[in-house]
Design an enzyme around this catalytic site. Structure first.
Site, mmCIF file in Angstrom:
data_model
loop_
_atom_site.group_PDB
_atom_site.id
_atom_site.type_symbol
_atom_site.label_atom_id
_atom_site.label_comp_id
_atom_site.label_asym_id
_atom_site.label_seq_id
_atom_site.Cartn_x
_atom_site.Cartn_y
_atom_site.Cartn_z
ATOM 1 N N THR A 113 68.261 46.599 11.518
ATOM 2 C CA THR A 113 68.758 47.393 10.775
ATOM 3 C C THR A 113 68.652 47.416 8.848
ATOM 4 O O THR A 113 68.008 46.641 8.737
ATOM 5 C CB THR A 113 69.774 46.893 10.653
ATOM 6 O OG1 THR A 113 71.386 46.811 11.692
ATOM 7 C CG2 THR A 113 71.211 48.293 9.988
ATOM 8 N N THR A 147 73.378 41.957 7.438
ATOM 9 C CA THR A 147 72.299 42.511 9.140
ATOM 10 C C THR A 147 72.622 41.619 10.133
ATOM 11 O O THR A 147 72.722 40.884 10.044
ATOM 12 C CB THR A 147 70.515 42.632 8.696
ATOM 13 O OG1 THR A 147 69.941 43.018 10.348
ATOM 14 C CG2 THR A 147 69.707 41.202 8.551
ATOM 15 N N GLY A 148 72.295 42.066 11.415
ATOM 16 C CA GLY A 148 72.519 41.257 12.557
ATOM 17 C C GLY A 148 74.367 41.279 12.959
ATOM 18 O O GLY A 148 74.213 42.966 13.152
ATOM 19 N N ASP A 172 78.877 46.287 12.541
ATOM 20 C CA ASP A 172 79.353 46.469 11.034
ATOM 21 C C ASP A 172 78.658 47.889 9.750
ATOM 22 O O ASP A 172 79.686 48.008 8.517
ATOM 23 C CB ASP A 172 78.713 45.144 10.190
ATOM 24 C CG ASP A 172 76.970 44.735 10.473
ATOM 25 O OD1 ASP A 172 76.968 45.602 11.431
ATOM 26 O OD2 ASP A 172 76.879 44.218 9.473
ATOM 27 N N GLY A 225 77.295 42.616 14.792
ATOM 28 C CA GLY A 225 78.012 43.186 13.496
ATOM 29 C C GLY A 225 79.999 43.058 13.707
ATOM 30 O O GLY A 225 80.214 42.764 12.319
HETATM 31 C C1 SD4 Z 1 75.292 45.898 14.174
HETATM 32 N N1 SD4 Z 1 74.340 44.889 12.242
HETATM 33 O O1 SD4 Z 1 75.320 46.939 14.364
HETATM 34 C C2 SD4 Z 1 74.382 45.820 13.213
HETATM 35 C C3 SD4 Z 1 72.765 45.713 14.234
HETATM 36 C C4 SD4 Z 1 71.814 45.046 12.661
HETATM 37 O O2 SD4 Z 1 69.520 44.261 12.588
HETATM 38 O O3 SD4 Z 1 72.096 45.053 11.887
HETATM 39 N N2 SD4 Z 1 71.160 44.894 13.576
HETATM 40 O O4 SD4 Z 1 75.602 44.589 14.441
#
Ligand code: SD4
Length: 331
Positions: A191, A242-243, A222, A245
């Site tokens: 993201t 990021t990561g 998130d 969520g």
């Molecule tokens: C999510 N945080 O939808 C986002 C995904 C993301 O790198 O960060 N991807 O959970």
């Protein structure tokens, strides 16, 4: 952009708490002036984003260097990634949900605490721009699904097919072997969260994503949630995530990072503390990834991630810098 397979890192043994070195290395790509940086350096205007979104920070810097606002900078930076079909986790070309529909999440927040968000919106290429319209043209903060899409059309956005042939092909491949279970972080994702401080010293932030790849239809992470995926407090600083969520929502992650800065931590220390709190609640897990980046009012920056391999990118008068962030789990 390089994809990161964090599952490959899942065998990494938990190394316990790392003794928090600040950022020590970076690669300067366009300027000979800045060969090293560290989180306590005061630089502004500056744009900072998650991962290695070089074109996004370049666009944001273009806006900032011409005297533009941090709000325009983060929106336009985010739009660059939304339009990039090779980025499979943001905007057009983003990976679909398990049913093959691309649904986008985004939010934006300005120096006055105004904010707007769209959740699970289909067929619109730039959710961050719709989020800004929600912020500026409605009394609301969030619009979701069909309502968000309808609002976007009313505001003149065009209907766009977000599913590229390539993404469709990969989704069909994935379906052949998928157990169709919501296993967290089964696929890669990157993201863009982008923060900026302009020449007036005002902060803004934006976050935009297609969310977790092959998620359940209707799942929202998130990224469009103010306080979780993004938070800006113009007196203190801003943070974005990021990561996975779900974990960021549980800890109201970006708000936490800003509050830690309010208590006196540097952006780097705040990001480290945020990650450690999440890990403290997930002691036995090494199979997921969360990264935070932050900037404070002075223009100091920081970033930290659970897994190795995370970096963040800044663009300021010092040039274009990609800084590998330290991680909680050491390879
Ligand atoms: C999510 N945080 O939808 C986002 C995904 C993301 O790198 O960060 N991807 O959970």
């Amino acid at each position: 952009m390089q994809r990161r397979n964090f599952l490959k890192n899942s065998s990494v043994a938990a190394a316990g708490l790392i003794s928090a070195p600040l950022i020590t290395s970076c690669a300067n790509e366009t300027s000979s002036k800045a060969e090293t940086t560290h989180s306590t350096k005061v630089i502004r205007p500056i744009a900072i984003c998650t991962w290695n979104f070089k074109n996004a920070t370049a666009k944001a810097w273009e806006v900032l260097s011409e005297g533009g606002s941090s709000l325009d900078a983060v929106q336009q930076g985010g739009m660059v990634e939304e339009a990039d079909v090779t980025n499979k986790t943001v905007g057009v070309g983003g990976r679909p949900d398990r049913d093959g529909n691309v649904t986008l999440d985004a939010c934006i927040m300005d120096k006055d605490g105004n904010c707007g968000a769209v959740l699970c919106m289909q067929n619109i290429a730039s959710p961050v721009s719709v989020a800004r319209k929600v912020m500026e043209d409605t009394p609301h903060v969030m619009l979701a699904g069909k309502g968000a899409e309808k609002f976007a059309y009313e505001k003149g956005f065009e209907k766009t097919n977000l599913l590229t042939e390539q993404s469709k092909k990969e989704w069909l491949e994935w379906k052949k072997t998928s157990k169709y279970k919501p296993i967290i972080n089964i696929e890669n994702h990157d993201t863009i969260g982008i923060l900026a401080i302009d020449k007036n010293g005002d902060l803004s932030g934006a976050c935009t994503t297609s969310g977790m790849s092959y998620k359940y239809a209707g799942r929202v992470g998130d990224s469009p949630i103010i306080g979780a995926g993004l938070f800006v407090d113009n007196e203190i600083g801003a943070a974005t995530a990021t990561g996975v969520g779900e974990e960021v929502v549980r800890t109201v992650g970006s708000f936490l990072i800003v509050e830690l800065m309010r208590q006196g931590k540097s952006p780097q220390e705040a990001c480290e503390e945020g990650v450690k709190r999440i890990m403290a609640k997930n002691k036995d897990r090494t199979d997921f990834q969360i990264g935070f980046i932050a900037i404070n009012k002075k223009g100091e920056t920081g970033g930290y991630c659970i897994q190795p391999g995370f970096s963040y990118r800044t663009y300021s008068e010092e040039g274009h810098i990609n800084t590998p962030s330290d991680s909680y789990l050491k390879a």
